[in-house]
Design an enzyme around this catalytic site. Structure first.
Site, PDB file in Angstrom:
ATOM      1  N   GLY A  12      22.513  48.911  22.519  1.00 54.09           N
ATOM      2  CA  GLY A  12      21.665  50.077  22.774  1.00 54.09           C
ATOM      3  C   GLY A  12      21.981  50.718  24.122  1.00 54.09           C
ATOM      4  O   GLY A  12      22.755  50.172  24.917  1.00 54.09           O
ATOM      5  N   GLN A  13      21.381  51.850  24.375  1.00 55.64           N
ATOM      6  CA  GLN A  13      21.651  52.583  25.622  1.00 55.64           C
ATOM      7  C   GLN A  13      21.299  51.737  26.843  1.00 55.64           C
ATOM      8  O   GLN A  13      22.106  51.562  27.755  1.00 55.64           O
ATOM      9  CB  GLN A  13      20.816  53.857  25.668  1.00 55.64           C
ATOM     10  CG  GLN A  13      21.062  54.812  24.515  1.00 55.64           C
ATOM     11  CD  GLN A  13      20.230  56.058  24.673  1.00 55.64           C
ATOM     12  OE1 GLN A  13      20.655  57.014  25.321  1.00 55.64           O
ATOM     13  NE2 GLN A  13      19.040  56.080  24.108  1.00 55.64           N
ATOM     14  N   LEU A  38      15.686  40.978  15.615  1.00 53.59           N
ATOM     15  CA  LEU A  38      14.239  41.082  15.857  1.00 53.59           C
ATOM     16  C   LEU A  38      13.454  41.305  14.566  1.00 53.59           C
ATOM     17  O   LEU A  38      12.235  41.154  14.564  1.00 53.59           O
ATOM     18  CB  LEU A  38      13.966  42.220  16.851  1.00 53.59           C
ATOM     19  CG  LEU A  38      14.554  42.029  18.259  1.00 53.59           C
ATOM     20  CD1 LEU A  38      14.568  43.347  19.019  1.00 53.59           C
ATOM     21  CD2 LEU A  38      13.760  40.990  19.045  1.00 53.59           C
ATOM     22  N   THR A  63      13.834  52.182  17.296  1.00 49.50           N
ATOM     23  CA  THR A  63      13.636  53.405  18.080  1.00 49.50           C
ATOM     24  C   THR A  63      13.722  54.695  17.251  1.00 49.50           C
ATOM     25  O   THR A  63      13.681  55.781  17.821  1.00 49.50           O
ATOM     26  CB  THR A  63      14.687  53.487  19.217  1.00 49.50           C
ATOM     27  OG1 THR A  63      15.990  53.385  18.640  1.00 49.50           O
ATOM     28  CG2 THR A  63      14.499  52.382  20.242  1.00 49.50           C
ATOM     29  N   ASP A 103       6.233  56.379  26.588  1.00 51.04           N
ATOM     30  CA  ASP A 103       5.179  57.386  26.750  1.00 51.04           C
ATOM     31  C   ASP A 103       4.457  57.649  25.425  1.00 51.04           C
ATOM     32  O   ASP A 103       3.356  58.182  25.415  1.00 51.04           O
ATOM     33  CB  ASP A 103       5.804  58.697  27.231  1.00 51.04           C
ATOM     34  CG  ASP A 103       6.944  59.143  26.323  1.00 51.04           C
ATOM     35  OD1 ASP A 103       7.950  58.415  26.266  1.00 51.04           O
ATOM     36  OD2 ASP A 103       6.815  60.179  25.642  1.00 51.04           O
ATOM     37  N   TYR A 126       5.680  54.732  15.529  1.00 53.04           N
ATOM     38  CA  TYR A 126       6.518  54.133  16.572  1.00 53.04           C
ATOM     39  C   TYR A 126       5.673  53.795  17.806  1.00 53.04           C
ATOM     40  O   TYR A 126       5.718  52.672  18.317  1.00 53.04           O
ATOM     41  CB  TYR A 126       7.656  55.096  16.938  1.00 53.04           C
ATOM     42  CG  TYR A 126       8.404  54.749  18.199  1.00 53.04           C
ATOM     43  CD1 TYR A 126       9.322  53.709  18.224  1.00 53.04           C
ATOM     44  CD2 TYR A 126       8.187  55.475  19.377  1.00 53.04           C
ATOM     45  CE1 TYR A 126      10.014  53.395  19.397  1.00 53.04           C
ATOM     46  CE2 TYR A 126       8.876  55.174  20.542  1.00 53.04           C
ATOM     47  CZ  TYR A 126       9.790  54.136  20.549  1.00 53.04           C
ATOM     48  OH  TYR A 126      10.462  53.827  21.706  1.00 53.04           O
TER      49      TYR A 126
END
Ligand code: NAP
Length: 308
Positions: A12-13, A38, A63, A103, A126
């Site tokens: 991932g990033q 996961l 994500t 957020d 999410y």
């Protein structure tokens, strides 16, 4: 003896960058989805037990914000159940768990930046699974740091920066949402701050035990909209011109001439998104003395990495 740090979501990033930034702190074992899945919390917990790391940095997550609306169970398993199971392992071994949240735990109705004491009220699946993940970790009593971040991008991976540049090679006009506000945050900056926070926690561990644990907001300074972010990407990319003759993805010229701002109502998505995603980083600054620079400055550095 070298400390062992386990990173999940190695592809991932943030996971990609963590492998670089955590390296000075000890032995970094970075697991891909194939190595630590996961979606299978029992198996994921066993990997953690077998590897016995001192610290787990859980960068793996479900994500796909819109897809989560139709896969709520899978998203919940990956984002909430598995982090709780990993945290339970860490609670047993007396280590530290570092985890990322979003957020999107907030509904975006606040007129000012959100701080950590604000009440979460997610608008989408999410966000609800990420909030459940925060709570499942805390419920284990494991020493933990949860870093809520926003609008993550990098020069690799799936993200807004690369989507904008792809569209900008195809179209003269880009329509972008202009009534959602947030701070684009470079994955490398998140990983660098994480390394500093981790180093401080390790240092304090010997003195006071795990301290300064809890939830922190970690984003770039400043704020913009998706339209503003897109506009800045086009401007920075163009300013960085003088391309080498052939540098593949990052060398090709753009045809986009303008960004047309639109309201969210004209760009319906399966998942609702908060209007205000801006997070106050004051708690991070007062506790760890860390403050990420303005998002525009970070974007320039990220693009320089890609094209120079
Ligand atoms: N991206 C954002 O805008 C954003 C905003 C706020 C918060 N965050 C949070 O920041 C953290 C890092 O996000 P990111 O942007 O680095 O995410 P990302 O680039 O989408 O990477 C997600 C990583 O999770 C892995 N993963 C997905 N399903 C998995 C599974 N079942 N088992 C193990 N690994 C799995 C992916 O592996 P594959 O490569 O195999 O798919 C990938 O390595 C996450 O907790 C995310 O919720 C992200």
């Amino acid at each position: 003896m070298s400390l062992r740090l386990l990173v999940t979501g190695a592809t991932g990033q943030v996971g990609w960058q963590l492998q670089r930034t955590l390296a000075p702190l000890g032995e970094v074992i970075a697991c891909t989805r194939a190595e630590l899945d996961l979606s299978n919390p029992d198996a994921a917990a066993k990997v953690v037990r077998d590897l016995a790391p001192y610290i787990v940095v859980n960068a793996g997550a479900y994500t796909a914000v819109d897809k989560a609306e139709s896969e709520p169970d899978l998203a919940h398993t990956i984002n909430a159940v598995a982090p709780g199971r990993i945290a339970a392992e860490i609670a047993r071994s007396g280590g530290l768990m570092i985890h990322y949240s979003t957020d999107y735990v907030f509904d975006g109705e606040k007129a000012a930046p959100y701080d950590e004491a604000d009440t979460p009220a997610p608008l989408n699946v999410y966000g609800a699974t990420k909030l459940a993940g925060e709570r499942s970790i805390a419920a284990t009593g494991c020493a933990h740091i949860i870093l809520r971040t926003t609008w993550v991008y990098d020069i690799r991976g799936k993200n807004f920066l690369r989507t904008v540049l792809r569209l900008a090679r195809e179209r003269e006009e880009l329509t972008m949402v202009a009534d959602q506000h947030g701070a684009p945050t470079w994955a490398r900056a998140i990983a660098e701050a994480t390394a500093q926070i981790t180093a401080r926690c390790i240092q304090m561990r010997g003195v006071t035990g795990w301290s300064n644990t809890g939830t922190y907001h970690l984003t770039s300074a400043g704020q913009t909209t998706w339209a503003g972010f897109a506009q800045q990407i086009l401007e920075e990319y163009t300013t960085l011109a003088e391309w080498p003759a052939d540098t593949g993805e990052w060398g090709s010229p753009l045809v986009a001439k303008r960004v047309v701002p639109i309201p969210s109502a004209q760009f319906p998505t399966p998942a609702r998104r908060p209007r205000n995603s801006v997070l106050s980083n004051a708690h991070l600054l007062s506790t760890f003395g860390l403050q990420l620079p303005d998002w525009r400055q970070q974007l320039r550095l990220a693009l320089q990495d890609a094209v120079r």
